[in-house]
Design a protein around this motif. Structure first.
Motif, PDB file in Angstrom:
ATOM      1  N   TRP A   1     -41.392  10.885 -15.639  1.00 20.56           N
ATOM      2  CA  TRP A   1     -42.372   9.895 -16.096  1.00 20.56           C
ATOM      3  C   TRP A   1     -42.359   8.683 -15.162  1.00 20.56           C
ATOM      4  CZ3 TRP A   1     -46.066   9.495 -19.886  1.00 20.56           C
ATOM      5  CH2 TRP A   1     -46.496   8.225 -20.246  1.00 20.56           C
ATOM      6  N   SER A   2     -41.183   8.177 -14.869  1.00 21.00           N
ATOM      7  CA  SER A   2     -41.059   6.999 -14.008  1.00 21.00           C
ATOM      8  C   SER A   2     -41.489   7.305 -12.579  1.00 21.00           C
ATOM      9  CB  SER A   2     -39.620   6.483 -14.025  1.00 21.00           C
ATOM     10  OG  SER A   2     -39.224   6.114 -15.330  1.00 21.00           O
ATOM     11  N   ALA A   3     -41.155   8.505 -12.095  1.00 18.02           N
ATOM     12  CA  ALA A   3     -41.509   8.892 -10.725  1.00 18.02           C
ATOM     13  C   ALA A   3     -43.019   8.933 -10.526  1.00 18.02           C
ATOM     14  CB  ALA A   3     -40.896  10.244 -10.383  1.00 18.02           C
ATOM     15  N   ASN A   4     -43.766   9.171 -11.594  1.00 18.45           N
ATOM     16  CA  ASN A   4     -45.227   9.196 -11.510  1.00 18.45           C
ATOM     17  C   ASN A   4     -45.831   7.805 -11.628  1.00 18.45           C
ATOM     18  OD1 ASN A   4     -44.773  11.990 -11.581  1.00 18.45           O
ATOM     19  ND2 ASN A   4     -46.683  12.348 -12.673  1.00 18.45           N
ATOM     20  N   GLY A   5     -44.976   6.792 -11.768  1.00 16.33           N
ATOM     21  CA  GLY A   5     -45.471   5.422 -11.821  1.00 16.33           C
ATOM     22  C   GLY A   5     -45.935   4.960 -13.186  1.00 16.33           C
TER      23      GLY A   5
ATOM     24  N   VAL B   1     -41.762  19.811 -24.654  1.00 22.13           N
ATOM     25  CA  VAL B   1     -40.676  19.129 -23.941  1.00 22.13           C
ATOM     26  C   VAL B   1     -41.259  18.498 -22.682  1.00 22.13           C
ATOM     27  CG1 VAL B   1     -38.530  19.445 -22.642  1.00 22.13           C
ATOM     28  CG2 VAL B   1     -38.869  20.655 -24.808  1.00 22.13           C
ATOM     29  N   LEU B   2     -40.989  17.224 -22.467  1.00 23.04           N
ATOM     30  CA  LEU B   2     -41.437  16.551 -21.245  1.00 23.04           C
ATOM     31  C   LEU B   2     -40.648  17.090 -20.062  1.00 23.04           C
ATOM     32  CD1 LEU B   2     -43.016  14.440 -19.652  1.00 23.04           C
ATOM     33  CD2 LEU B   2     -41.313  12.735 -20.361  1.00 23.04           C
ATOM     34  N   ASP B   3     -41.314  17.810 -19.180  1.00 19.94           N
ATOM     35  CA  ASP B   3     -40.653  18.438 -18.039  1.00 19.94           C
ATOM     36  C   ASP B   3     -40.175  17.362 -17.063  1.00 19.94           C
ATOM     37  OD1 ASP B   3     -39.731  20.413 -16.372  1.00 19.94           O
ATOM     38  OD2 ASP B   3     -41.691  20.915 -15.534  1.00 19.94           O
ATOM     39  N   GLY B   4     -38.866  17.306 -16.851  1.00 16.56           N
ATOM     40  CA  GLY B   4     -38.300  16.288 -15.976  1.00 16.56           C
ATOM     41  C   GLY B   4     -37.874  15.029 -16.699  1.00 16.56           C
ATOM     42  N   GLY B   5     -38.227  14.911 -17.987  1.00 16.12           N
ATOM     43  CA  GLY B   5     -37.793  13.781 -18.795  1.00 16.12           C
ATOM     44  C   GLY B   5     -38.266  12.426 -18.300  1.00 16.12           C
TER      45      GLY B   5
END
Length: 215
Positions: A125-129, A117-121
């Motif tokens: 992903w977007s927050a990491n750029g 499961v992608l933690d944080g969804g």
């Protein structure tokens, strides 16, 4: 036991590895149901949309609002999404992981050996750029060969769950007001199984939608 969670950084590295993963977008919410519109507005590159209500559940009826899908139904959906038992599968939603957790559990129940499961969804992903794609849901370029073999995770029936609430611990993961019977937006009966305890899924993640650390 290895963690079932995958950070955005780990997923980015995994996508660049030779042994690529299948990436499934299972965004869904209680009010609107499955959200292909959100997928169209933006999704992880290479992800395929899976409809929780139509593909990760059987028809509503005596078994409940979202009963387990049949092996044939689930296998067909996973093959259409390109899923193979030889490749890892990463599932994600908008962040709280409520829908993603269902996809993770079903894949494990039907015998897939490596599901994350992608933690944080998508938000993480977007927050990491990392980049996102836009476009309508589509099928896999090549169908998968996943074989659904039920039994990989334990299951309780209604009577067994009622007994567990008395003799053990039965956790109700819905919102507290639904557990207490003060509000029920979707189901015909409010309240909870007698003697069950409440631990809402929203309390398992922080304000960013990432899971709390074990401690």
């Amino acid at each position: 036991m290895d963690s079932p969670l995958c950070s955005a950084d780990r997923l980015y590295a995994l996508k660049g590895a030779a042994r690529s993963s299948s990436l499934l977008d299972v965004r869904w919410d209680l009010a609107a149901g499955s959200r292909p519109d959100r997928f169209t507005a933006g999704h992880l590159p290479g992800a395929l949309f899976v409809d929780l209500s139509a593909e990760l559940a059987g028809p509503a009826g005596p078994g409940g609002r979202h009963p387990l899908p049949s092996p044939a139904r689930f296998q067909a959906a996973m093959r259409a999404a390109g899923v193979s038992s030889r490749r890892p599968v990463v599932v994600y939603d908008d962040g709280p992981a409520t829908a993603a957790a269902r996809a993770w559990w079903l894949l494990r129940y039907f015998g897939h050996p490596q599901v994350l499961v992608l933690d944080g969804g998508l938000e993480a992903w977007s927050a990491n750029g990392y980049p996102v794609e836009v476009g309508a849901p589509a099928g896999a370029s090549e169908p998968g060969d996943f074989i659904a073999r039920p039994g990989g995770m334990p299951v309780l029936g209604a009577q067994e769950a009622a007994a567990l609430a008395v003799d053990g611990v039965l956790l109700d993961a819905r919102a507290a007001e639904r557990f207490r019977g003060e509000a029920e937006p979707v189901d015909p009966v409010a309240g909870h199984v007698p003697a069950a305890r409440n631990r809402p899924t929203t309390e398992t993640v922080d304000a960013t939608g990432r899971f709390w650390p074990p401690d």
